[in-house]
Design a protein around this motif. Structure first.
Motif, PDB file in Angstrom:
ATOM      1  N   TYR A   1       0.714  -1.112  -0.054  1.00 12.42           N
ATOM      2  CA  TYR A   1       0.065   0.083  -0.049  1.00 12.42           C
ATOM      3  C   TYR A   1       0.950   1.240  -0.060  1.00 12.42           C
ATOM      4  N   VAL A   2       0.439   2.287  -0.788  1.00 11.05           N
ATOM      5  CA  VAL A   2       1.257   3.641  -0.839  1.00 11.05           C
ATOM      6  C   VAL A   2       0.458   4.639  -0.505  1.00 11.05           C
ATOM      7  N   VAL A   3       0.943   5.684  -0.456  1.00  8.89           N
ATOM      8  CA  VAL A   3       0.403   6.973   0.101  1.00  8.89           C
ATOM      9  C   VAL A   3       0.786   8.173  -0.912  1.00  8.89           C
ATOM     10  N   PHE A   4      -0.091   8.910  -1.446  1.00  4.89           N
ATOM     11  CA  PHE A   4       0.444   9.919  -2.418  1.00  4.89           C
ATOM     12  C   PHE A   4       0.309  11.482  -1.524  1.00  4.89           C
ATOM     13  N   GLU A   5       1.672  11.866  -1.730  1.00  5.99           N
ATOM     14  CA  GLU A   5       1.899  12.920  -0.725  1.00  5.99           C
ATOM     15  C   GLU A   5       1.432  14.316  -1.176  1.00  5.99           C
ATOM     16  N   ARG A   6       1.083  15.331  -0.270  1.00  2.00           N
ATOM     17  CA  ARG A   6       0.685  16.542  -0.531  1.00  2.00           C
ATOM     18  C   ARG A   6       1.353  17.306  -1.463  1.00  2.00           C
ATOM     19  N   ASP A   7       2.455  16.858  -1.954  1.00  2.00           N
ATOM     20  CA  ASP A   7       3.258  17.622  -3.093  1.00  2.00           C
ATOM     21  C   ASP A   7       2.703  17.351  -4.339  1.00  2.00           C
ATOM     22  N   GLY A   8       1.758  16.654  -4.478  1.00  2.00           N
ATOM     23  CA  GLY A   8       1.312  16.189  -5.816  1.00  2.00           C
ATOM     24  C   GLY A   8       1.888  15.141  -6.657  1.00  2.00           C
ATOM     25  N   TRP A   9       3.192  14.938  -6.049  1.00  2.00           N
ATOM     26  CA  TRP A   9       3.933  13.891  -6.886  1.00  2.00           C
ATOM     27  C   TRP A   9       4.482  12.852  -6.015  1.00  2.00           C
ATOM     28  N   THR A  10       4.974  12.945  -4.982  1.00  2.00           N
ATOM     29  CA  THR A  10       5.597  11.956  -4.274  1.00  2.00           C
ATOM     30  C   THR A  10       4.826  10.773  -3.845  1.00  2.00           C
TER      31      THR A  10
END
Length: 258
Positions: free
Chosen positions: A211-220
């Motif tokens: 499982y992954v999380v998309f960070e608030r910077d919109g990319w990482t």
């Protein structure tokens, strides 16, 4: 629409991907504790431009840099920063693209920063092995699922997990073309592989859960459990006799081992 490439177009794609490989080798020479990811990014941009190409990622979809640089639990699409200083024991995934003569190059390599933990070294080794297992299936008459399942089976056999939200892709006059190339799936399923197709195979393998999380910077993109992830990517032309790998990891490994 899946575009089949002519022999001449495949050579232009090879030229791009060999430049990507040379760029990754140049970056690899400078990967060490104390260097910032932004320093490495600037080095790569200068290297690519000095060889008559443009950075393929810079401005692509709004991405602000030349390289995607992802450290430790970051899976892909990390943004280079002067504040991100590499330290002993880190792992650094570097994804690089070029644009030259109307075609793109796209490959990735995960580097060890100094001495890394044995269990992390194992993750890198198995991820690279999974890439080669997938590549071996990239021949005319097979299907995308044959590539995908080969990657998945090898990773999971060693106790690792496969990221599902991010996939490989076709490569040509656009950075991302059809078909999508997942790193999981069933043999004999998915689009038929035909001579002249060029695809990017890129296992993204996690030490922990998938499982992954998309960070608030919109990319990482990072692992949800913050355990390390590894990423290796080849551009591959599908040939009648088998896969034709357009990327050259040899120059990268020569650079980092010299």
């Amino acid at each position: 629409m899946i575009y089949l490439k002519t022999a001449e177009e495949i050579e232009l794609l090879r030229e791009n991907n060999l430049l990507v490989s040379a760029t990754l080798a140049e970056v690899g020479r400078h990967v060490r504790p104390g260097v910032s990811t932004l320093e490495l990014d600037k080095l790569a941009e200068e290297f690519i431009r000095s060889h008559g190409a443009e950075p393929g990622f810079l401005g692509y979809g709004g991405f602000p840099n030349t390289l995607c640089m992802s450290v430790n639990e970051e899976v892909v699409h990390g943004i280079p920063s002067a504040k991100r200083i590499l330290k002993e024991g880190d792992v650094l995934s570097v994804d690089c693209g070029t644009l030259m003569k109307g075609f793109y190059g796209d490959s990735a390599y995960t580097f060890a920063v100094g001495e890394i933990a044995p269990e992390v070294a194992d993750l890198l080794r198995v991820t690279k092995e999974a890439l080669y297992k997938g590549v071996a299936q990239a021949k005319a008459g097979n299907r995308v699922g044959d590539v995908a399942s080969a990657v998945q089976e090898h990773a999971e056999r060693h106790g690792y997990s496969v990221v599902r939200e991010l996939v490989g892709h076709g490569l040509g006059r656009k950075m991302h073309e059809e078909p999508e190339v997942p790193n999981y799936g069933a043999r004999g399923r998915g689009p038929l592989l035909k001579e002249g197709m060029v695809i990017c195979i890129e296992p993204m393998i996690n030490m922990g859960a998938r499982y992954v999380v998309f960070e608030r910077d919109g990319w990482t993109v990072r692992t949800r459990d913050r355990k390390p992830s590894a990423h290796f990517e080849f551009a591959v032309a599908v040939g009648k006799e088998g896969p034709d790998v357009l990327t050259d990891f040899g120059v990268i490994e020569q650079a980092i081992n010299s």
